[in-house]
Scaffold this motif. Structure first.
Motif, PDB file in Angstrom:
ATOM      1  N   ARG A   1      62.020  36.147 -29.468  1.00  0.00           N
ATOM      2  CA  ARG A   1      63.398  36.614 -29.266  1.00  0.00           C
ATOM      3  C   ARG A   1      63.492  37.777 -28.285  1.00  0.00           C
ATOM      4  NH1 ARG A   1      67.906  34.647 -32.472  1.00  0.00           N
ATOM      5  NH2 ARG A   1      67.010  33.095 -33.826  1.00  0.00           N
ATOM      6  N   GLN A   2      62.720  37.718 -27.218  1.00  0.00           N
ATOM      7  CA  GLN A   2      62.797  38.738 -26.193  1.00  0.00           C
ATOM      8  C   GLN A   2      63.909  38.445 -25.201  1.00  0.00           C
ATOM      9  OE1 GLN A   2      58.693  38.729 -24.827  1.00  0.00           O
ATOM     10  NE2 GLN A   2      58.359  40.673 -25.875  1.00  0.00           N
ATOM     11  N   TYR A   3      64.490  37.269 -25.296  1.00  0.00           N
ATOM     12  CA  TYR A   3      65.616  36.878 -24.452  1.00  0.00           C
ATOM     13  C   TYR A   3      66.839  36.657 -25.334  1.00  0.00           C
ATOM     14  CZ  TYR A   3      62.646  35.573 -20.444  1.00  0.00           C
ATOM     15  OH  TYR A   3      61.789  35.569 -19.380  1.00  0.00           O
ATOM     16  N   SER A   4      68.010  37.013 -24.818  1.00  0.00           N
ATOM     17  CA  SER A   4      69.228  36.570 -25.474  1.00  0.00           C
ATOM     18  C   SER A   4      69.353  35.078 -25.189  1.00  0.00           C
ATOM     19  CB  SER A   4      70.445  37.318 -24.925  1.00  0.00           C
ATOM     20  OG  SER A   4      70.684  36.942 -23.583  1.00  0.00           O
ATOM     21  N   TYR A   5      70.214  34.391 -25.902  1.00  0.00           N
ATOM     22  CA  TYR A   5      70.373  32.950 -25.698  1.00  0.00           C
ATOM     23  C   TYR A   5      70.787  32.654 -24.265  1.00  0.00           C
ATOM     24  CZ  TYR A   5      71.968  28.177 -26.247  1.00  0.00           C
ATOM     25  OH  TYR A   5      72.145  26.833 -26.095  1.00  0.00           O
ATOM     26  N   GLU A   6      71.716  33.439 -23.731  1.00  0.00           N
ATOM     27  CA  GLU A   6      72.198  33.215 -22.371  1.00  0.00           C
ATOM     28  C   GLU A   6      71.086  33.411 -21.345  1.00  0.00           C
ATOM     29  OE1 GLU A   6      73.809  35.381 -24.497  1.00  0.00           O
ATOM     30  OE2 GLU A   6      75.393  33.969 -25.050  1.00  0.00           O
ATOM     31  N   ASP A   7      70.296  34.457 -21.516  1.00  0.00           N
ATOM     32  CA  ASP A   7      69.186  34.713 -20.595  1.00  0.00           C
ATOM     33  C   ASP A   7      68.127  33.618 -20.680  1.00  0.00           C
ATOM     34  OD1 ASP A   7      70.407  37.020 -19.712  1.00  0.00           O
ATOM     35  OD2 ASP A   7      69.252  38.328 -21.051  1.00  0.00           O
ATOM     36  N   ALA A   8      67.854  33.161 -21.895  1.00  0.00           N
ATOM     37  CA  ALA A   8      66.874  32.089 -22.069  1.00  0.00           C
ATOM     38  C   ALA A   8      67.338  30.818 -21.380  1.00  0.00           C
ATOM     39  CB  ALA A   8      66.635  31.835 -23.553  1.00  0.00           C
ATOM     40  N   MET A   9      68.615  30.497 -21.506  1.00  0.00           N
ATOM     41  CA  MET A   9      69.138  29.289 -20.872  1.00  0.00           C
ATOM     42  C   MET A   9      69.148  29.423 -19.351  1.00  0.00           C
ATOM     43  SD  MET A   9      69.388  27.257 -23.247  1.00  0.00           S
ATOM     44  CE  MET A   9      70.075  25.898 -22.343  1.00  0.00           C
ATOM     45  N   TYR A  10      69.419  30.613 -18.854  1.00  0.00           N
ATOM     46  CA  TYR A  10      69.380  30.837 -17.406  1.00  0.00           C
ATOM     47  C   TYR A  10      67.971  30.595 -16.870  1.00  0.00           C
ATOM     48  CZ  TYR A  10      69.339  33.131 -12.905  1.00  0.00           C
ATOM     49  OH  TYR A  10      69.158  33.391 -11.569  1.00  0.00           O
ATOM     50  N   GLU A  11      66.986  31.183 -17.524  1.00  0.00           N
ATOM     51  CA  GLU A  11      65.600  30.989 -17.099  1.00  0.00           C
ATOM     52  C   GLU A  11      65.203  29.523 -17.206  1.00  0.00           C
ATOM     53  OE1 GLU A  11      63.328  33.119 -15.774  1.00  0.00           O
ATOM     54  OE2 GLU A  11      64.949  34.565 -15.660  1.00  0.00           O
ATOM     55  N   PHE A  12      65.628  28.868 -18.265  1.00  0.00           N
ATOM     56  CA  PHE A  12      65.326  27.450 -18.448  1.00  0.00           C
ATOM     57  C   PHE A  12      65.906  26.616 -17.310  1.00  0.00           C
ATOM     58  CE2 PHE A  12      66.523  23.304 -20.334  1.00  0.00           C
ATOM     59  CZ  PHE A  12      65.244  22.819 -20.534  1.00  0.00           C
ATOM     60  N   SER A  13      67.114  26.943 -16.904  1.00  0.00           N
ATOM     61  CA  SER A  13      67.764  26.171 -15.839  1.00  0.00           C
ATOM     62  C   SER A  13      67.038  26.336 -14.503  1.00  0.00           C
ATOM     63  CB  SER A  13      69.230  26.561 -15.705  1.00  0.00           C
ATOM     64  OG  SER A  13      69.345  27.876 -15.202  1.00  0.00           O
ATOM     65  N   ARG A  14      66.353  27.448 -14.327  1.00  0.00           N
ATOM     66  CA  ARG A  14      65.625  27.682 -13.080  1.00  0.00           C
ATOM     67  C   ARG A  14      64.429  26.758 -12.911  1.00  0.00           C
ATOM     68  NH1 ARG A  14      63.861  33.404 -12.897  1.00  0.00           N
ATOM     69  NH2 ARG A  14      62.871  32.700 -10.988  1.00  0.00           N
ATOM     70  N   PHE A  15      63.761  26.407 -14.014  1.00  0.00           N
ATOM     71  CA  PHE A  15      62.562  25.576 -13.875  1.00  0.00           C
ATOM     72  C   PHE A  15      62.688  24.193 -14.489  1.00  0.00           C
ATOM     73  CE2 PHE A  15      61.727  28.261 -17.634  1.00  0.00           C
ATOM     74  CZ  PHE A  15      61.524  27.288 -18.583  1.00  0.00           C
ATOM     75  N   ALA A  16      63.810  23.857 -15.076  1.00  0.00           N
ATOM     76  CA  ALA A  16      63.978  22.569 -15.751  1.00  0.00           C
ATOM     77  C   ALA A  16      63.820  21.381 -14.802  1.00  0.00           C
ATOM     78  CB  ALA A  16      65.332  22.514 -16.444  1.00  0.00           C
ATOM     79  N   ALA A  17      64.206  21.537 -13.564  1.00  0.00           N
ATOM     80  CA  ALA A  17      64.114  20.422 -12.609  1.00  0.00           C
ATOM     81  C   ALA A  17      62.670  20.012 -12.329  1.00  0.00           C
ATOM     82  CB  ALA A  17      64.793  20.813 -11.304  1.00  0.00           C
TER      83      ALA A  17
END
Length: 51
Positions: free
Chosen positions: A16-32
């Motif tokens: 839980r070092q990321y808020s949900y929004e931050d985690a999703m932002y980071e996820f969107s950067r490498f999901a492709a």
């Protein structure tokens, strides 16, 4: 294969070092760059971490 950076991100999400929004932002950067199976694995980890 999941890279070192993605594994580190997963560990930070689980701690839980990321808020949900931050985690999703980071996820969107490498999901492709992930395979379908890797996306499913990470999606399950996100759901477990942010319930």
């Amino acid at each position: 294969m999941i890279t070192k950076e993605v594994r580190e991100w997963i560990q930070k999400v689980e701690r839980r070092q990321y808020s949900y929004e931050d985690a999703m932002y980071e996820f969107s950067r490498f999901a492709a760059y992930l395979t379908r199976d890797e996306l499913k694995l990470i999606k399950n980890k996100l759901e477990q971490s942010y319930k």
